[in-house]
Write an enzyme that holds these catalytic residues in place. Sequence first.
Site, PDB file in Angstrom:
ATOM      1  N   ARG A 179     -71.611  11.497  34.417  1.00  0.00           N
ATOM      2  CA  ARG A 179     -72.995  11.664  34.895  1.00  0.00           C
ATOM      3  C   ARG A 179     -73.522  10.400  35.564  1.00  0.00           C
ATOM      4  NH1 ARG A 179     -75.095  15.812  30.240  1.00  0.00           N
ATOM      5  NH2 ARG A 179     -74.918  17.645  31.564  1.00  0.00           N
ATOM      6  N   LYS A 217     -69.356  32.616  22.417  1.00  0.00           N
ATOM      7  CA  LYS A 217     -70.181  33.789  22.104  1.00  0.00           C
ATOM      8  C   LYS A 217     -70.518  34.636  23.322  1.00  0.00           C
ATOM      9  CE  LYS A 217     -72.929  31.729  18.414  1.00  0.00           C
ATOM     10  NZ  LYS A 217     -74.260  31.096  18.403  1.00  0.00           N
ATOM     11  N   GLY A 239     -70.516  22.814  29.811  1.00  0.00           N
ATOM     12  CA  GLY A 239     -70.131  21.561  29.176  1.00  0.00           C
ATOM     13  C   GLY A 239     -68.680  21.523  28.709  1.00  0.00           C
ATOM     14  N   GLY A 281     -76.054  23.868  30.842  1.00  0.00           N
ATOM     15  CA  GLY A 281     -77.036  24.951  30.761  1.00  0.00           C
ATOM     16  C   GLY A 281     -77.692  25.227  32.101  1.00  0.00           C
TER      17      GLY A 281
HETATM   18  P1  ADP Z   1     -69.142  26.059  27.875  1.00  0.00           P
HETATM   19  O1  ADP Z   1     -69.718  24.841  27.215  1.00  0.00           O
HETATM   20  O2  ADP Z   1     -68.085  25.718  28.884  1.00  0.00           O
HETATM   21  O3  ADP Z   1     -70.176  27.002  28.396  1.00  0.00           O
HETATM   22  P2  ADP Z   1     -68.928  27.407  25.325  1.00  0.00           P
HETATM   23  O4  ADP Z   1     -69.837  26.404  24.713  1.00  0.00           O
HETATM   24  O5  ADP Z   1     -69.425  28.788  25.501  1.00  0.00           O
HETATM   25  O6  ADP Z   1     -68.337  26.861  26.713  1.00  0.00           O
HETATM   26  O7  ADP Z   1     -67.622  27.566  24.411  1.00  0.00           O
HETATM   27  C1  ADP Z   1     -66.788  26.513  24.077  1.00  0.00           C
HETATM   28  C2  ADP Z   1     -66.288  26.625  22.673  1.00  0.00           C
HETATM   29  O8  ADP Z   1     -65.688  27.884  22.442  1.00  0.00           O
HETATM   30  C3  ADP Z   1     -65.214  25.581  22.414  1.00  0.00           C
HETATM   31  O9  ADP Z   1     -65.667  24.699  21.409  1.00  0.00           O
HETATM   32  C4  ADP Z   1     -64.019  26.410  21.952  1.00  0.00           C
HETATM   33  O10 ADP Z   1     -63.308  25.806  20.875  1.00  0.00           O
HETATM   34  C5  ADP Z   1     -64.664  27.699  21.496  1.00  0.00           C
HETATM   35  N1  ADP Z   1     -63.708  28.818  21.513  1.00  0.00           N
HETATM   36  C6  ADP Z   1     -63.004  29.282  22.543  1.00  0.00           C
HETATM   37  N2  ADP Z   1     -62.177  30.261  22.162  1.00  0.00           N
HETATM   38  C7  ADP Z   1     -62.354  30.432  20.831  1.00  0.00           C
HETATM   39  C8  ADP Z   1     -61.800  31.296  19.845  1.00  0.00           C
HETATM   40  N3  ADP Z   1     -60.861  32.198  20.182  1.00  0.00           N
HETATM   41  N4  ADP Z   1     -62.244  31.206  18.569  1.00  0.00           N
HETATM   42  C9  ADP Z   1     -63.178  30.292  18.250  1.00  0.00           C
HETATM   43  N5  ADP Z   1     -63.752  29.441  19.132  1.00  0.00           N
HETATM   44  C10 ADP Z   1     -63.352  29.516  20.405  1.00  0.00           C
HETATM   45 MG    MG Z   2     -70.545  24.502  25.273  1.00  0.00          MG
END
Ligand code: ADP
Ligand code: MG
Length: 407
Positions: free
Chosen positions: A45, A210, A363, A386
């Site tokens: 950043r 999620k 992130g 976000g």
């Molecule tokens: P981003 O920050 O890129 O938007 P998220 O915050 O939605 O992504 O998700 C990232 C998290 O999801 C990571 O910490 C990863 O470990 C978790 N994750 C991915 N696949 C699984 C899984 N099958 N079971 C549990 N956690 C998972």
């Molecule tokens: Mg995340």
Amino acid sequence: MRLQTLEQLSKNDGLEGSRVLLRLDLNCPVKTDGGGQISVSDDTRIKAALPTIRYLLEKTDKLVVVSHFGRPKGKYDSKFSLAPVAKSLAKHLGPENEVLFVEDSIEEPSFHLTRKATEQVVLLENLRFHPGEKSNNTEFAKAICQGFDFYVNDAFGACHRSHASTVAIPEFMGRGKIAAGKLIEKETSALEPLLRGPEIPYVVAMGGSKVSDKMEVLINVLEKCTHLLIGGAMAYSFLKANGIDVGDSRVEEDKLDLCLRIQEKAQERGVQLILPEDHVVASEFKEDSPAEITAGATIAAGKMGLDIGPKTRTRFKNIIAGAKNVFWNGPMGVFEWDNFAAGSKAVADAMAESSASTVVGGGDSVAVVNKFGLGDKMDHVSTGGGASLEFLEGKVLPGLWVMRDYS
Ligand code: ADP
Ligand code: MG
């Protein structure tokens, strides 16, 4: 939405000798060493902010920088001090542009400081030490920006927040006195085409933890994409909604109907929604759990899915290889643990090798790309977690809206 740019500001008003307040997103990950010293562990950043800082330093000789850092509770907390960031910023700017770090930004109006300081860059302490920042308080905004000629916002990662430094300050400064910096220009010009509908095949890969976090983005990208690849923990809710056993995998029981609605919508629009056909599973949610590969989409009782399997990786890679545009958000598995990182690496590799225009946002997704050293191989790696997702949900980000250009 067109934004007022730095060039417009500089052409219309002339920045020479003026006092500029610059809002940046310097919310960098930090680490603490054995002696308790805190330092920046990822300076992405800071680097992303340099073009705007340098542009402004060419036009004007003094700059006051403000930022948030972490989530303090509206009062001083040394854990959330911007002091380590000030050190890293000074290193990046080099000896020709010294940085003064000011711990108390309210007692003395910040524009006084710019007059007294011999340093060209003044960084004020974390704005979120004051409750007025998050409550978008007008008095707090006035206290920060009084005496300044111009306000520039280059904190893309904070533009989805209606806080004093992103909304009340620019509103108070007024049109013609505010502009968006170069990072915001870069981010919006990379993300806007995806929102409008880019050239097809447009492949979206979504994962992460999620479905509920990603619902709005999923619904929005379905309007534009041709392929939607689903991995990560959210895939198990989709599979379960389709009557497939997923063992002990993470499932959001209350989102199964939503998964089916998303699938229906994909079908109506002719979007290929592709779920994992095999998985990497383990008996426990632990880093050193032995990894096993399933034969098909079903996961046995007592096992949980922690990554997409090899057949799914190949399928996702082939689809990405044929794309003209790719957007990726959300890791395909628990990428933090080496046994379960192959799925996320496969998607990152496929994007790096593809000739398509590639954009990564979120992130943790950006952390995956950096973990494998593939950042330079992507067309755009968004600095706003976000904020980039809300942008792709089609929401108007309040921090951008206040800087819109009517001309
Ligand atoms: P981003 O920050 O890129 O938007 P998220 O915050 O939605 O992504 O998700 C990232 C998290 O999801 C990571 O910490 C990863 O470990 C978790 N994750 C991915 N696949 C699984 C899984 N099958 N079971 C549990 N956690 C998972
Ligand atoms: Mg995340």
